[in-house]
Design a protein around this motif. Structure first.
Motif, short mmCIF file in Angstrom:
data_model
loop_
_atom_site.label_atom_id
_atom_site.label_comp_id
_atom_site.label_asym_id
_atom_site.label_seq_id
_atom_site.Cartn_x
_atom_site.Cartn_y
_atom_site.Cartn_z
N ILE A 1 -4.68 16.64 11.41
CA ILE A 1 -4.31 16.99 12.79
C ILE A 1 -3.57 15.83 13.46
O ILE A 1 -2.59 16.04 14.17
N GLU B 1 -6.69 15.76 18.31
CA GLU B 1 -5.97 16.98 18.66
C GLU B 1 -5.35 16.91 20.06
O GLU B 1 -4.57 17.79 20.44
N LEU C 1 -6.01 22.58 20.26
CA LEU C 1 -5.94 22.71 18.80
C LEU C 1 -5.35 24.06 18.37
O LEU C 1 -4.59 24.13 17.41
#
Lengths: 160, 256
Positions: free
Chosen positions: B24, B92, B237
């Motif tokens: 991420i 994120e 996210l």
């Protein structure tokens, strides 16, 4: 596979497989070939080449595996298995002396264990008077420097 | 080492935590591609992202092996829904300005550096090997991050103020990195992973020593955000995954 094939010959052949990003170096010069093995078994004779990746995200890794396979195929070796080995992790110390010379002649400063604050010598004019422009360069393994004497920018192969 | 079957599930979860953190964050950093403040930084940020993606392949690849449900690193990255992601909330968060990206990287790099050094001594060899390989790359990332703390902190009043604001805003997301979840204890007992809570003080000292060089204050530990490892993510996210997973969602199994 003929009985004339030896691991010595395979090593020699691998010397003609270039690194895709720094084609002046062979995969052997780069020190990423960790093992060459001939598995001689009647039903399934094949060659196993063990490769250690340079950086874990290096996009050249898959290209290198393909290049090794096709080079050996050109030499009539059809069954090639490429194994990846991450331990011990690849280090720039594994670049051969010949590889370091080739890098220098190509205009890339080879990796050095630099003390803090010092910079690599210029590969063009050998001056020590150089400065860092960027900690990262055009590929994951390089950083960008400039020579203050000849004013040429140059790549430095980062020490890993 | 023969792995006790009971450990499979918590271990796969833990490996997803490590792999999702790098995945991420790499995706976030990649958003800077073509937008870096200077060309050199554009290259640097995307190179760090590339290293992190490489590490992700190793972590999620091992997670898929342990999971043993026929998946691989790609299916874990591209076919899981948001609730199944195990990354810390810190990675994120949107990039914000350059100071926010630099501050987040600084906090994360120092955590990764400590965590990987410990994990490289894991009793589970494949895990130790990945940690050792990644650790070498992260050392370089950390040097760069520390340098940015000094440049921004000691730079202009504007760069200093922006960096301080970013640091204070992100601080409440750092506690989660040192949490020990219920499933972790058995892994710690087996010597497979480290008790991350024991690294918290060292991490704070490391962060403080760099901030000191730019005479920046370490924020106080107050309320800490948590939930990432339980799949309770911020709204950000989902948007990130929508972009990252689009191709495999629209054309399952597409290759080129």
């Amino acid at each position: 596979m003929g009985s004339t094939i030896s691991t010595e010959i395979l090593w020699e052949w691998l010397e003609s497989v270039p690194d895709p990003e720094i084609p002046v170096l062979s995969v052997v010069d780069l020190g990423i070939i960790r093992d060459v093995e001939i598995v001689d078994d009647d039903s399934n004779s094949h060659v196993v080449i063990t490769v250690s990746p340079t950086y874990s995200g290096c996009p050249a890794t898959e290209v290198i595996a393909g290049d090794i396979t096709s080079e050996l195929k050109r030499r009539d070796i059809d069954k090639v298995e490429i194994k990846t080995r991450i331990a011990p992790p690849w280090t720039t110390d594994w670049i051969t002396e010949k590889g370091r010379d080739k890098l220098r002649r190509y205009g890339i400063a080879p990796p050095e264990h630099l003390s803090p604050g010092s910079t690599p010598d210029c590969p063009n004019c050998n001056s020590e008077n150089t400065e860092r422009l960027s900690q990262f360069g055009s590929t994951p393994c390089k950083a960008l420097y400039r020579c203050r004497e000849c004013l040429e920018p140059f790549d430095y192969f980062k020490c890993l | 080492m023969e792995l006790d079957k009971k450990l499979n599930q918590p271990l796969a979860e833990y490996l997803k935590h490590l792999g999702d953190n790098t995945l991420i964050l790499a995706q976030r950093l990649s958003e800077w591609c073509g937008h870096g403040p200077v060309l050199e930084e554009d290259l640097a940020i995307t190179n760090v992202a590339l290293d992190l993606i490489g590490q992700t392949r190793l972590w999620l690849g091992l997670a898929a092996d342990i999971d043993d449900t026929g998946g691989d690193a790609d299916s874990l990255a591209y076919q899981r829904d948001v609730l199944d992601f195990r990354n810390a909330l810190l990675v994120e968060l949107p990039n914000g300005d350059f100071a926010t990206t630099a501050a987040r990287q600084f906090l994360f790099d120092h955590w990764q550096l400590l965590a990987l050094a410990e994990l490289s001594r894991s009793s589970l060899q494949p895990l130790a090997d990945i940690a050792a390989k990644s650790h070498k790359e992260v050392r370089y990332h950390t040097d760069r991050s520390d340098q940015w703390v000094r440049i921004l902190g000691d730079g202009t009043p504007v760069s200093r103020e922006r960096f301080e604001t970013a640091l204070n805003a992100l601080w409440s997301y750092t506690g989660e990195l040192f949490e020990v979840k219920q499933g972790d204890q058995a892994l710690i007992d087996a010597g497979i992973i480290t008790d991350m809570s024991l690294l918290h003080r060292q991490w704070r000292d490391d962060i403080t020593s760099v901030l000191d060089q730019a005479s920046l204050a370490t924020p106080p530990d107050e309320y800490m955000q948590r939930g990432g490892r339980d799949g309770m993510h911020s709204e950000h996210l989902g948007y990130l995954l929508a972009e990252m997973q689009f191709l495999q969602r629209a054309y399952p199994g597409a290759e080129w």
